[in-house]
Write a protein that holds these residues in place. Structure first.
Motif, PDB file in Angstrom:
ATOM      1  N   PRO A  72       0.824  -1.209   0.040  1.00 27.20           N
ATOM      2  CA  PRO A  72       0.132   0.314   0.110  1.00 27.20           C
ATOM      3  C   PRO A  72       0.720   1.288  -0.161  1.00 27.20           C
ATOM      4  O   PRO A  72       0.492   2.169  -0.458  1.00 27.20           O
ATOM      5  CB  PRO A  72      -0.816  -0.408   1.269  1.00 27.20           C
ATOM      6  CG  PRO A  72      -0.959  -1.684   1.562  1.00 27.20           C
ATOM      7  CD  PRO A  72       0.469  -2.344   1.150  1.00 27.20           C
ATOM      8  N   GLU A  73       2.022   1.290   0.752  1.00 26.58           N
ATOM      9  CA  GLU A  73       2.789   2.224   0.380  1.00 26.58           C
ATOM     10  C   GLU A  73       3.533   2.507  -0.645  1.00 26.58           C
ATOM     11  O   GLU A  73       3.940   3.635  -0.896  1.00 26.58           O
ATOM     12  CB  GLU A  73       3.911   2.221   1.867  1.00 26.58           C
ATOM     13  CG  GLU A  73       3.273   2.251   3.140  1.00 26.58           C
ATOM     14  CD  GLU A  73       2.761   0.821   3.520  1.00 26.58           C
ATOM     15  OE1 GLU A  73       3.395  -0.129   3.024  1.00 26.58           O
ATOM     16  OE2 GLU A  73       1.827   0.623   4.270  1.00 26.58           O
ATOM     17  N   HIS A  74       3.903   1.592  -1.381  1.00 28.05           N
ATOM     18  CA  HIS A  74       4.884   1.496  -2.609  1.00 28.05           C
ATOM     19  C   HIS A  74       4.183   0.383  -3.679  1.00 28.05           C
ATOM     20  O   HIS A  74       4.672  -0.449  -3.732  1.00 28.05           O
ATOM     21  CB  HIS A  74       6.263   0.897  -2.200  1.00 28.05           C
ATOM     22  CG  HIS A  74       6.927   1.962  -1.262  1.00 28.05           C
ATOM     23  ND1 HIS A  74       7.049   1.734   0.006  1.00 28.05           N
ATOM     24  CD2 HIS A  74       7.489   3.029  -1.605  1.00 28.05           C
ATOM     25  CE1 HIS A  74       7.758   2.704   0.301  1.00 28.05           C
ATOM     26  NE2 HIS A  74       8.117   3.448  -0.350  1.00 28.05           N
ATOM     27  N   LEU A  75       3.315   1.342  -4.212  1.00 29.78           N
ATOM     28  CA  LEU A  75       2.499   0.122  -5.344  1.00 29.78           C
ATOM     29  C   LEU A  75       3.448   0.027  -6.421  1.00 29.78           C
ATOM     30  O   LEU A  75       4.188   0.912  -6.695  1.00 29.78           O
ATOM     31  CB  LEU A  75       1.082   1.160  -5.850  1.00 29.78           C
ATOM     32  CG  LEU A  75      -0.117   1.294  -4.612  1.00 29.78           C
ATOM     33  CD1 LEU A  75      -0.970   2.448  -5.560  1.00 29.78           C
ATOM     34  CD2 LEU A  75      -0.499   0.293  -4.267  1.00 29.78           C
ATOM     35  N   HIS A  76       3.089  -1.238  -7.088  1.00 30.03           N
ATOM     36  CA  HIS A  76       3.949  -1.453  -8.498  1.00 30.03           C
ATOM     37  C   HIS A  76       2.969  -0.419  -9.312  1.00 30.03           C
ATOM     38  O   HIS A  76       1.913   0.069  -9.229  1.00 30.03           O
ATOM     39  CB  HIS A  76       3.297  -2.693  -8.713  1.00 30.03           C
ATOM     40  CG  HIS A  76       3.756  -3.034  -9.889  1.00 30.03           C
ATOM     41  ND1 HIS A  76       3.624  -3.205 -11.157  1.00 30.03           N
ATOM     42  CD2 HIS A  76       5.103  -4.012  -9.982  1.00 30.03           C
ATOM     43  CE1 HIS A  76       4.441  -3.514 -12.046  1.00 30.03           C
ATOM     44  NE2 HIS A  76       5.261  -4.271 -11.247  1.00 30.03           N
TER      45      HIS A  76
END
Length: 179
Positions: A84-88
Motif C-alpha cells: 500500500p505504501e509502494h504500489l507497483h
C-alpha cells in the motif's frame, strides 16, 4: 486422486509449505491454504482471466496449473506486486484511471499487464490489446482498463528513467540534456 504430498512453494518471495495432492489447482492452494485472494475463481477452465498469477514472470491461469507443476518456480500474486505504501506502477495506474467497476477481473488484467511489461518494456497499443484480449470484463470497463495499461507503460518508463538517473540530477534536468 493422489495422496497429499508436502510442497514448498515460493510465493511472493516467501517459502510456503502446503500439503495437498499434486493435481490440486494452484488457485485453490493460493486462496484456500495461503489466504491470497487476488486471484479469483472465474470459470475453472482458464477462459475468463480472473485467476492469473505470474510464474517465473509469465502470466498463467492458476485454475489450470496443478500444484505439482508449480514446483520451485517463483509465483507472484497480486498481493506480491507492491505494498500500500509502494504500489507497483501497474497497480498505481489502475487506481489512477479508476479502471474498475466490480473489480473481479482486475487481478487478471493487472497480472497480464505486469507480465507484458516484464517481457516488453515499451509495448505499443497493439501489444497491450493482445496481452489483454483473453481477459473478460463483464462490467464493460474495457476502455478504462486500456487507459490504465497505457498509463502503466508510462509509469514504468518514468520509473526506469528515475532509476537510471543519478541522484544529483533530477529526471526533468536529465530529460532536458538527453538527445
Amino acid at each position: 486422486m493422489t495422496l497429499p504430498v508436502c510442497f514448498s512453494l515460493n510465493v511472493n518471495d516467501a517459502v510456503e509449505s502446503v500439503e495437498a495432492s499434486p493435481e490440486t489447482p494452484l488457485l485453490y492452494i493460493l486462496r484456500n491454504d495461503l489466504s491470497l485472494n487476488g486471484p479469483k475463481y472465474g470459470c475453472g477452465l482458464g477462459e475468463g482471466g480472473a485467476c492469473p498469477v505470474r510464474v517465473d514472470g509469465r502470466s498463467v491461469r492458476s485454475c489450470t496449473v496443478p500444484l505439482g507443476a508449480a514446483g520451485t518456480r517463483r509465483v507472484t500474486t497480486l498481493e506480491g506486486l507492491g505494498t500500500p505504501e509502494h504500489l507497483h506502477p501497474v497497480q498505481a495506474a489502475f487506481i489512477d484511471e479508476t479502471a474498475a467497476q466490480c473489480g473481479y477481473c482486475l487481478n487478471g488484467m493487472i497480472i497480464a499487464t505486469t507480465a507484458l511489461l516484464n517481457r516488453n518494456a515499451d509495448p505499443d497499443e497493439d501489444a497491450i490489446r493482445e496481452a489483454l484480449r483473453h481477459h473478460l470484463c463483464r462490467c464493460g470497463t474495457h476502455m478504462e482498463i486500456l487507459a490504465a495499461a497505457r498509463r502503466a507503460v508510462a509509469y514504468s518508463r518514468a520509473e526506469r528513467t528515475r532509476r537510471s538517473t543519478p541522484d544529483d540530477i533530477s529526471p526533468k534536468a536529465a530529460k532536458e540534456v538527453s538527445p
